[in-house]
Scaffold this motif. Structure first.
Motif, PDB file in Angstrom:
ATOM      1  N   LEU A 201       4.573  61.298 -21.851  1.00  0.00           N
ATOM      2  CA  LEU A 201       4.630  62.889 -22.080  1.00  0.00           C
ATOM      3  C   LEU A 201       4.716  63.886 -21.198  1.00  0.00           C
ATOM      4  N   GLN A 202       4.423  63.619 -20.497  1.00  0.00           N
ATOM      5  CA  GLN A 202       3.423  64.070 -19.252  1.00  0.00           C
ATOM      6  C   GLN A 202       4.914  64.546 -18.421  1.00  0.00           C
ATOM      7  N   ALA A 203       5.146  63.002 -17.867  1.00  0.00           N
ATOM      8  CA  ALA A 203       6.119  62.774 -16.713  1.00  0.00           C
ATOM      9  C   ALA A 203       7.434  63.143 -17.614  1.00  0.00           C
ATOM     10  N   ALA A 204       7.621  62.594 -19.001  1.00  0.00           N
ATOM     11  CA  ALA A 204       8.380  63.205 -19.242  1.00  0.00           C
ATOM     12  C   ALA A 204       9.209  64.481 -19.373  1.00  0.00           C
ATOM     13  N   ARG A 205       7.946  65.386 -19.510  1.00  0.00           N
ATOM     14  CA  ARG A 205       8.288  67.269 -19.628  1.00  0.00           C
ATOM     15  C   ARG A 205       8.926  67.545 -18.414  1.00  0.00           C
ATOM     16  N   THR A 206       7.825  67.238 -17.196  1.00  0.00           N
ATOM     17  CA  THR A 206       8.284  66.764 -15.943  1.00  0.00           C
ATOM     18  C   THR A 206       9.318  66.773 -15.246  1.00  0.00           C
ATOM     19  N   THR A 207       9.934  65.801 -15.972  1.00  0.00           N
ATOM     20  CA  THR A 207      11.759  65.163 -15.302  1.00  0.00           C
ATOM     21  C   THR A 207      12.137  66.299 -16.200  1.00  0.00           C
ATOM     22  N   GLU A 208      12.130  66.833 -17.488  1.00  0.00           N
ATOM     23  CA  GLU A 208      12.891  67.173 -18.206  1.00  0.00           C
ATOM     24  C   GLU A 208      13.015  69.531 -17.263  1.00  0.00           C
ATOM     25  N   LEU A 209      11.946  69.845 -17.129  1.00  0.00           N
ATOM     26  CA  LEU A 209      11.123  70.961 -15.974  1.00  0.00           C
ATOM     27  C   LEU A 209      12.240  70.617 -15.155  1.00  0.00           C
ATOM     28  N   VAL A 210      12.379  69.088 -13.652  1.00  0.00           N
ATOM     29  CA  VAL A 210      12.717  69.248 -12.331  1.00  0.00           C
ATOM     30  C   VAL A 210      14.392  69.834 -12.968  1.00  0.00           C
ATOM     31  N   GLY A 211      14.980  69.072 -13.608  1.00  0.00           N
ATOM     32  CA  GLY A 211      16.050  68.891 -14.586  1.00  0.00           C
ATOM     33  C   GLY A 211      16.529  70.439 -14.577  1.00  0.00           C
ATOM     34  N   HIS A 212      15.864  71.191 -15.260  1.00  0.00           N
ATOM     35  CA  HIS A 212      15.607  72.703 -15.502  1.00  0.00           C
ATOM     36  C   HIS A 212      15.875  73.393 -13.935  1.00  0.00           C
ATOM     37  N   ILE A 213      15.019  73.095 -13.694  1.00  0.00           N
ATOM     38  CA  ILE A 213      15.132  73.587 -12.199  1.00  0.00           C
ATOM     39  C   ILE A 213      16.164  73.479 -11.209  1.00  0.00           C
ATOM     40  N   LEU A 214      16.607  72.672 -11.631  1.00  0.00           N
ATOM     41  CA  LEU A 214      18.616  71.997 -10.514  1.00  0.00           C
ATOM     42  C   LEU A 214      19.322  72.255 -10.899  1.00  0.00           C
ATOM     43  N   GLN A 215      18.789  72.489 -12.874  1.00  0.00           N
ATOM     44  CA  GLN A 215      20.294  73.642 -13.446  1.00  0.00           C
ATOM     45  C   GLN A 215      20.305  74.569 -13.003  1.00  0.00           C
TER      46      GLN A 215
ATOM     47  N   GLU B 101     -21.606  74.518 -35.797  1.00  0.00           N
ATOM     48  CA  GLU B 101     -21.405  73.742 -34.455  1.00  0.00           C
ATOM     49  C   GLU B 101     -21.667  72.614 -34.165  1.00  0.00           C
ATOM     50  N   ASP B 102     -21.940  71.415 -35.668  1.00  0.00           N
ATOM     51  CA  ASP B 102     -22.942  69.995 -35.349  1.00  0.00           C
ATOM     52  C   ASP B 102     -21.245  69.672 -35.882  1.00  0.00           C
ATOM     53  N   LEU B 103     -20.688  70.706 -37.247  1.00  0.00           N
ATOM     54  CA  LEU B 103     -18.865  70.048 -37.995  1.00  0.00           C
ATOM     55  C   LEU B 103     -17.938  70.732 -37.458  1.00  0.00           C
ATOM     56  N   GLU B 104     -18.492  71.832 -36.102  1.00  0.00           N
ATOM     57  CA  GLU B 104     -17.359  72.190 -36.036  1.00  0.00           C
ATOM     58  C   GLU B 104     -16.505  71.352 -34.793  1.00  0.00           C
ATOM     59  N   GLU B 105     -15.311  71.020 -34.286  1.00  0.00           N
ATOM     60  CA  GLU B 105     -14.400  69.984 -33.999  1.00  0.00           C
ATOM     61  C   GLU B 105     -14.389  71.509 -32.509  1.00  0.00           C
ATOM     62  N   THR B 106     -14.196  69.776 -31.370  1.00  0.00           N
ATOM     63  CA  THR B 106     -14.208  70.793 -29.810  1.00  0.00           C
ATOM     64  C   THR B 106     -13.691  70.708 -28.488  1.00  0.00           C
ATOM     65  N   ALA B 107     -12.471  70.256 -29.479  1.00  0.00           N
ATOM     66  CA  ALA B 107     -11.136  69.826 -28.477  1.00  0.00           C
ATOM     67  C   ALA B 107      -9.778  70.395 -29.155  1.00  0.00           C
ATOM     68  N   ASP B 108      -8.908  70.942 -28.070  1.00  0.00           N
ATOM     69  CA  ASP B 108      -7.644  71.473 -28.566  1.00  0.00           C
ATOM     70  C   ASP B 108      -6.413  70.352 -28.468  1.00  0.00           C
ATOM     71  N   GLY B 109      -5.382  70.256 -28.710  1.00  0.00           N
ATOM     72  CA  GLY B 109      -4.709  69.639 -28.474  1.00  0.00           C
ATOM     73  C   GLY B 109      -4.498  68.876 -27.832  1.00  0.00           C
ATOM     74  N   PRO B 110      -3.701  68.232 -27.811  1.00  0.00           N
ATOM     75  CA  PRO B 110      -3.701  66.996 -26.288  1.00  0.00           C
ATOM     76  C   PRO B 110      -2.863  68.265 -25.513  1.00  0.00           C
ATOM     77  N   LEU B 111      -3.173  67.487 -23.862  1.00  0.00           N
ATOM     78  CA  LEU B 111      -2.722  68.547 -22.787  1.00  0.00           C
ATOM     79  C   LEU B 111      -1.279  68.735 -22.293  1.00  0.00           C
ATOM     80  N   GLY B 112      -0.643  69.754 -22.287  1.00  0.00           N
ATOM     81  CA  GLY B 112      -0.139  70.114 -22.195  1.00  0.00           C
ATOM     82  C   GLY B 112       1.023  70.719 -22.636  1.00  0.00           C
ATOM     83  N   ALA B 113       0.343  69.562 -24.086  1.00  0.00           N
ATOM     84  CA  ALA B 113       1.426  70.126 -25.229  1.00  0.00           C
ATOM     85  C   ALA B 113       2.123  71.071 -25.754  1.00  0.00           C
ATOM     86  N   LYS B 114       3.161  71.680 -25.772  1.00  0.00           N
ATOM     87  CA  LYS B 114       4.005  73.019 -26.434  1.00  0.00           C
ATOM     88  C   LYS B 114       3.207  73.573 -27.784  1.00  0.00           C
ATOM     89  N   GLY B 115       2.629  74.211 -26.956  1.00  0.00           N
ATOM     90  CA  GLY B 115       1.277  74.057 -28.539  1.00  0.00           C
ATOM     91  C   GLY B 115       1.560  76.434 -29.086  1.00  0.00           C
TER      92      GLY B 115
END
Lengths: 220, 202
Positions: A201-215, B101-115
């Protein structure tokens, strides 16, 4: 009929599990019952709120945290298991699993051990008496060599019994270790799959970002 | 493993009973996340819960050879999980009460996700906290039913099978649990909307 009588139908409708008949029955009832219409709406809204409680994202983890890497851990575990097994058999201790933890309990001092020892002593005395009696007719006195042979035979029997007990306990421990190993492997596999997905997922986003920058730079 | 994942639970159990131990890996892969879901929501998302998850699969591994085909594997596994949760909660009661705190989740969504924005995340966290706190106040039997219904999506007969109680009991527990939850959440709303009293200056 009171609203209470329609409670099961209400739940079936709320969770989409109502049979056509129950569905119709509840529809007829709520047509003239403002309270049940409101209850259905409120519970629906509550379900919406409940859905906001999500679980933490899956993380690759060792289920028994803080342990060294597997090969050394296995070596240490095998050594410990063997010594625990052997000492358990020879010291008449027992392995107990309680509160999720395996514990070695020694019976020393317990009444049960005292009784067992007393019974064993009585049995030995009886065996010795029988042995003496069986040897007595041969010249009227006990032949030391025959006694020794008999004692050695008894010792061999005892060792063989202990061997069987040890084998059974080691087999049980091996089963547990195997289960642990399989669970670990499954956990690692799930973790790696998760990481793979994330990296992709991260790689796809990076590629997309690079594409945007190039454009953008080409337009400029 | 991909082929394994296509096979039904019952097929995998049969394969395991016939000596194919890799079938157990497939079952763990398939059910681990779901069992975690139940355990985390009933016991709380902490180290204790991780121990319970481990216990569940160890018990399953040892119990599978004698598993009877008449029962559904999923119900059997949920049963093991809920029993393990109850044992843990019983033991824990002696030590401390379950906290938010025992019941509460600790992590947010996946890394770098459009959030969502930071403000939205704070708001979402607040809603989750309310739910976790309200769930923590419910009696165990009501919490179990709500978790199996709302988060695991089991049908009423499936829950009844897992808990070994009649469907009518499941519905009674669920309804009472939902009504209590709603009440707790409303009380919490009132409490939050009350102005914080000013402390006199000393």
């Amino acid at each position: 009929m009171t609203c209470e009588a329609f409670r099961d139908d209400l739940l079936d409708v709320l969770y989409g599990e109502a049979a056509p008949e129950a569905s119709r029955r509840f529809a007829d009832h709520q047509e003239g019952c403002q309270a049940c219409r409101q209850e259905l709406r409120d519970l629906g809204a509550l379900r919406g709120e409940l859905r906001t409680w999500r679980l933490p994202a899956p993380q690759p983890r060792r289920i028994t945290g803080g342990m060294p890497s597997r090969p050394s851990w296995l070596l240490v575990a095998a050594t410990v298991l063997l010594s625990v097994g052997a000492s358990t058999v020879f010291s008449r201790a027992r392995l107990e699993r309680q509160d999720g933890r395996t514990a070695v309990r020694f019976d020393a001092g317990e009444q049960r051990l005292a009784l067992q020892l007393a019974a064993q002593e009585a049995r030995h005395r009886q065996e010795m008496a029988l042995l003496k009696a069986s040897l007595a007719p041969q010249g009227g006195r006990v032949d030391d060599e025959s006694v020794l042979r008999k004692v050695q035979e008894l010792l061999r029997e005892s060792e063989s019994r202990q061997g069987i007990v040890l084998e059974a306990r080691l087999s049980d421990l091996a089963t547990r270790s195997e289960a642990q190993r399989r669970y670990d492997l499954a956990q690692m596999s799930a973790g790696l799959n998760y990481l793979d997905g994330k990296t992709g997922l991260q790689a796809a986003r990076t590629t997309e970002l690079v594409g945007h920058i190039l454009q953008a730079s080409q337009k400029r | 493993m991909a082929v394994m994942m296509l096979r039904s639970d019952e097929d995998l159990v049969q394969a395991f009973q016939a000596g194919d131990t890799t079938a157990f890996d497939a079952l763990v892969n398939r059910w681990d996340r779901k069992i975690q879901g139940v355990v985390f929501r009933v016991v709380g998302a902490d180290e204790d819960a991780r121990d319970v998850c481990q216990e569940v699969f160890l018990k399953a591994y040892r119990g599978l050879p004698s598993f009877k085909k008449e029962a559904r594997f999923s119900s059997w596994l949920y049963q093991i999980a809920l029993n393990a949760c109850r044992d843990r909660l019983r033991r824990r009661r002696g030590r401390h009460h379950m906290s938010l705190e025992d019941l509460e989740e600790t992590a947010d969504g996946p890394l770098g996700a459009k959030g969502p924005t930071a403000l939205e995340r704070v708001a979402a966290r607040e809603v989750r906290e309310r739910v976790a706190a309200a769930m923590a106040t419910l009696p165990e039997e009501q919490r179990e039913v709500i978790v199996l219904k709302e988060y695991e999506g089991l049908t009423f007969p499936e829950i009844a099978e897992a808990l070994t109680v009649p469907v009518s009991t499941v519905k009674t527990r669920l309804y009472r649990g939902l009504v209590q939850l709603r009440q707790r959440l409303e009380e919490e709303d009132v409490r939050r909307s009350e102005p914080v009293p000013l402390r006199p200056l000393t």
